[in-house]
Design an enzyme around this catalytic site. Structure first.
Site, short mmCIF file in Angstrom:
data_model
loop_
_atom_site.label_atom_id
_atom_site.label_comp_id
_atom_site.label_asym_id
_atom_site.label_seq_id
_atom_site.Cartn_x
_atom_site.Cartn_y
_atom_site.Cartn_z
N HIS A 1 22.24 4.95 9.08
CA HIS A 1 20.79 4.81 9.27
C HIS A 1 20.45 3.38 9.71
CE1 HIS A 1 16.52 5.87 8.27
NE2 HIS A 1 16.44 4.55 8.17
N GLU A 2 20.98 2.39 8.99
CA GLU A 2 20.69 1.00 9.34
C GLU A 2 21.37 0.61 10.65
OE1 GLU A 2 18.39 -0.33 7.74
OE2 GLU A 2 18.39 1.14 6.12
N THR B 1 -2.46 -21.14 0.89
CA THR B 1 -2.37 -21.96 2.10
C THR B 1 -2.60 -23.44 1.83
OG1 THR B 1 -4.68 -21.37 2.53
CG2 THR B 1 -2.98 -20.11 3.69
N THR C 1 -6.75 -25.97 -2.39
CA THR C 1 -6.94 -26.85 -3.53
C THR C 1 -6.17 -28.15 -3.35
OG1 THR C 1 -7.19 -24.92 -4.96
CG2 THR C 1 -6.76 -27.02 -6.03
#
Length: 647
Positions: free
Chosen positions: A425-426, A207, A210
């Site tokens: 399926h998709e 994120t 540092t």
């Protein structure tokens, strides 16, 4: 403290030093050995006797082990006599040579000591050299165990300012006060204010904790020391505490300054929870750190900034005011933050006109700043492999798919039946998502194998979601069951595959959370039946709370009811719109990947107009012979006639 050192291999440097010492020792030995006989010619004893006999020798000095003298032409010579040669005095006297005795050579004590001590000196030197190299990171000498490993960053390492930090505005604003204090401490002290002694940055990996700490040092223009929490702890007890003391001594010499401790949980864990007793090395190091941060002696001008993604394991004494006064959360960026982060990293990349940072940001919810930097880098690498001059949107999409879904399995060999099963399926997932108003819009659907999946439907939310409503969860349950239902409707009960295992897992997990954590069951009410705890290796683990057998059976029944409800809703949508299911599946077989806009065009208009579309590996018979525009290719569904089950 490790100051900036000149370039060069330290091993080579030390080897040269020790080599020079050894050469100097041998040179000294040679000087002692030569003594006063330097320049005299060494001749055999027989030649010496011959020169005496022919009258060439002027004078000699006879010793037990050496004879020296001069020839009549003033040349010096030396020779080694034969022991107990009794005829030599008569030979010298007969030739008229001046001769005298030579005193015995006294042993050179210094030379004797040097010769005998040389092996010991070599052994000690090698041991010293090896120990120095082992401890090179902890100090400059052989006894440098207790020296701090903190590094002083200067302008040579690259100056970072707040302009380089994007997407975490709130965290940046929290730390700007520290920068103002370092620039003008008198403005705060006049009003009796005291700057926080420490700030703890908490956030997920990547994120920018540092980077944010370096930006503070860059803005303030003060020395910036950086060290990792694991650098304090060694196998020898007391070394860590010594390094903490040395680090703060160096910081005092450079005050005002910033000391940044990364991953402080490595040394700041809760005391008494380790495997050792109360006097182990890690706890001694933590005790010394606590004293240095807020003890009897004040550390004026030293600001401690630490970063961790595990604040729950830190010792409470470390988090109290006076040590870490502020706890600053560095969150994952929202969509506006992701746009700015992408713009920062895109400045280094030549972009094509079609690249839109906001579109990319919409499709990357949950990505950290490091993930977005990696995304831009992957897109640039892909464009370079394709020998492009500019990085286009297609490369960014490919890089995003690779990061989120994994690498394409282009070498995977699938049969026609497996491709058809995957396509339907998709298509089932996509169709249910289109007809469920609470579902997020579809970004793309693909039957190209990636990662561990043979195909995937990707949704793109309109905005970042921080909470989910009940209707959205029911929509997700129905979408998860859409693939399984499509297989049942098209191929029949006996031909259902194992491809829905991931869908079933995610649906069950969502339904269980709705019942046991979020109180979305009418029969069980708003009660918590499951607790999130830290599991093995820090991973989150769920633990079911104590309950009666009847409650446990009711929980299982409610979870089953939610999943069955999603299955029923998906069955209703697919059964009513089976013709559209065929359209989407055939388009997937033709193009392998279709966008959400193209799926909506199929449902609304029954066709896809795709410019410059590549011809897919399959050409379904349902594609009509309608005119194909010169600019591309038109896919039509052939009137949308439903194929028989099992086709």
């Amino acid at each position: 403290m490790n100051d900036d050192q000149p370039n060069g291999n330290p091993w080579t440097k030390n080897l040269l030093i020790w080599g020079g010492v050894i050469v100097a020792l041998f040179f000294a030995m040679s000087l002692f050995t030569a003594r006063g006989d330097a320049g005299a010619a060494q001749i055999p004893y027989s030649e010496f006797r011959a020169k005496v006999a022919d009258g060439s020798v002027a004078d000699v000095a006879v010793g037990e082990s050496r004879i020296t003298g001069h020839l009549k032409n003033n040349e010096s010579f030396t020779t080694i006599p034969i022991p107990n040669d009794m005829s030599l005095p008569a030979l010298l006297q007969g030739a008229g040579v001046k001769y005298a005795g030579r005193a015995p050579e006294e042993p050179n004590v210094l030379m004797y000591i040097l010769i005998n001590a040389l092996p010991i000196l070599l052994i000690v030197g090698v041991a010293f050299f090896a120990l120095r190299q082992v401890q090179k990171g902890g100090g400059s000498g052989a006894m440098g165990f207790g020296k701090s490993k903190a590094k002083l960053l200067t302008e040579r390492q690259g100056r970072v300012t707040f302009e380089d930090v994007a997407g975490i505005d709130e965290a940046r604003e929290e730390l700007e006060e520290i920068v103002e204090f370092l620039r003008d401490p008198g403005r705060f002290s006049k009003l009796g204010g005291q700057i926080p002694k420490g700030a703890l940055l908490v956030g997920s990996p990547g994120t920018g904790k540092t980077l944010l700490a370096r930006a503070i040092a860059g803005e303030a223009g003060v020395p910036f020391f950086t060290i990792s929490g694991s650098d304090f702890v060694e196998m020898f007890v007391g070394v860590g505490a010594s390094r903490v003391r040395d680090m703060f001594e160096q910081a005092k010499k450079n005050a005002p300054c910033i000391v940044f401790i990364d991953e402080i949980d490595a040394v700041g864990r809760h005391r008494g929870h380790g495997l050792g007793n109360s006097n182990d090395e890690r706890e001694q190091t933590l005790n010394q750190l606590l004293v240095e941060m807020d003890g009897f002696e004040a550390n004026e001008g030293i600001i401690i900034i630490a970063a961790t993604n595990r604040p729950d394991v830190l010792d409470p004494a470390l988090l109290r005011p006076g040590r870490f006064d502020r706890r600053i959360t560095v969150p994952l960026p929202d969509i506006e933050g992701r746009v700015r982060i992408l713009e920062v990293h895109m400045k280094k990349v030549p972009l094509a006109p079609d690249v839109d940072a906001r579109t990319i940001a919409r499709g990357t919810p949950g990505m950290s700043g490091a993930d977005l930097a990696n995304l831009v880098n992957e897109a640039a690498l892909l464009a370079a492999r394709l020998k492009k001059r500019l990085v286009a949107m297609a490369q960014f999409e490919h890089a995003k798919d690779r990061i989120i879904m994994g690498t394409e399995w282009r070498s995977l060999v699938m049969t026609e039946d497996e491709k058809k099963m995957t396509a339907y399926h998709e298509a089932g997932h996509a169709l249910v998502s289109i007809f469920e108003p609470a579902c997020d819009p579809i970004h793309k659907a693909t039957i190209i194998p990636r990662g561990g999946a043979l195909g995937m439907v990707v949704s793109m939310p309109e905005r970042d979601n921080y909470s989910f409503h009940r209707d959205k969860m029911h929509g997700r349950l129905a979408m998860a069951m859409g693939g399984r239902v499509a297989e049942e409707v098209i191929f029949g009960h006996d031909k259902v595959s194992s491809g829905a295992s991931g869908d079933i897992q995610s649906a069950t997990k969502l339904a269980r959370a709705m019942v046991m954590q979020w109180g979305m069951s009418e029969k069980l009410g708003p009660l918590q039946y499951e607790d999130q705890q830290e599991g093995y290796l820090g991973m989150a683990a769920s633990q079911r709370l104590s309950m009666s057998d009847d409650t446990a059976r009711l929980i299982d029944s409610e979870v089953r009811a939610l999943v069955d409800g999603g299955h029923a809703r998906a069955t209703e949508v697919i059964t009513v719109n089976v013709d559209k299911l065929h359209l989407i599946a055939k388009a997937l077989l033709e193009f392998e990947t279709i966008t959400g806009e193209e799926i909506r065009d199929l449902i609304d208009k029954g066709q896809i107009d795709r410019p410059d579309a590549p011809v897919g590996p399959l050409r379904p018979a349902a594609i009509s012979g309608s005119a194909v525009p010169k600019s591309g290719k038109r896919f039509t569904g052939g009137g949308g006639q439903a194929a028989p089950a099992g086709a």
